[in-house]
Scaffold this motif. Structure first.
Motif, PDB file in Angstrom:
ATOM      1  N   ASN A  43      -4.834   0.909   7.196  1.00 49.73           N
ATOM      2  CA  ASN A  43      -6.203   1.118   6.715  1.00 49.73           C
ATOM      3  C   ASN A  43      -6.246   1.388   5.212  1.00 49.73           C
ATOM      4  N   VAL A  44      -5.297   2.168   4.732  1.00 52.46           N
ATOM      5  CA  VAL A  44      -5.232   2.433   3.283  1.00 52.46           C
ATOM      6  C   VAL A  44      -4.948   1.137   2.531  1.00 52.46           C
ATOM      7  N   ARG A  46      -5.606  -1.903   3.418  1.00 53.96           N
ATOM      8  CA  ARG A  46      -6.743  -2.825   3.485  1.00 53.96           C
ATOM      9  C   ARG A  46      -7.933  -2.350   2.667  1.00 53.96           C
ATOM     10  N   SER A  47      -8.001  -1.061   2.398  1.00 53.18           N
ATOM     11  CA  SER A  47      -9.179  -0.534   1.700  1.00 53.18           C
ATOM     12  C   SER A  47      -9.106  -0.683   0.179  1.00 53.18           C
TER      13      SER A  47
END
Length: 199
Positions: A43-44, A46-47
């Motif tokens: 998630n990190v 991709r963000s």
């Protein structure tokens, strides 16, 4: 640049995506804390907007390839940026495999390796290829952005000649080449997906 990044992304994203599925609650290697950590990492990754990631990993890029300029240096952030993206696609594709198929393999005494290789990955092939196609197209866009910091490729050509020297014909030619390249990638991906699909 895109080719090497695609190869590294395919391997890294596939492994990470498989781990996300296996370590999930009820998975073959159920380990919720590990799954949560892997999910957080993905998630990190991709963000972060790619242009920020490009600058943020400069020290790591220098440590790995010895430079921060050029095509070889651009491969590092391209791969780091694309692996989490493809890992989520792999996870989604593997989760779409019918649970009954996996249960049948377990009932027949298949090992974990056989379930992963001969059931999950085999059944998810169309989704994996479609996802890789999307990822390669994203990498083409990322590689164009890498030209802003001297990453080479078409983006560098467009910035250096089309933008800085106001050579509109170079800019138009670069855009046309990128469009054709993306269309070819998408067409090839669609053909492979149709051949691999059971439907």
């Amino acid at each position: 640049m895109v080719g090497v990044s695609t190869l590294l992304t395919a391997v890294g994203g596939l492994l990470l995506g498989i781990l996300l599925v296996l370590t999930d609650r009820g998975g073959l290697l159920s380990a919720p804390p590990v799954n949560a950590l892997l999910g957080l990492i993905v998630n990190v990754g991709r963000s972060l907007p790619f242009i920020i990631l490009l600058v943020a990993v400069i020290p790591f890029t220098r440590a790995v390839v010895g430079t921060t300029i050029g095509t070889t240096a651009a491969i590092v952030p391209l791969t780091i940026g694309a692996i989490p993206f493809y890992a989520r696609i792999v996870e989604t594709a593997l989760r779409e495999v019918p649970p009954d198929v996996v249960s049948a393999a377990v009932a027949m005494g298949a090992s974990r390796r056989q379930i992963i290789g001969k059931v999950l990955l085999r059944e998810a092939r169309p989704g994996l290829v479609a996802g890789l196609t999307i990822t390669v197209i994203a990498l083409v866009g990322y590689s164009a952005m890498a030209g802003v910091v001297g990453g080479g490729g078409l983006g560098d050509l467009a910035i250096r000649y089309g933008y800085q020297r106001f050579e509109t014909d170079v800019m138009i030619a670069t855009v046309v080449v990128l469009i054709v390249f993306v269309q070819l990638i998408q067409t090839l991906g669609d053909v492979l997906v149709r051949r691999l699909s059971h439907r």
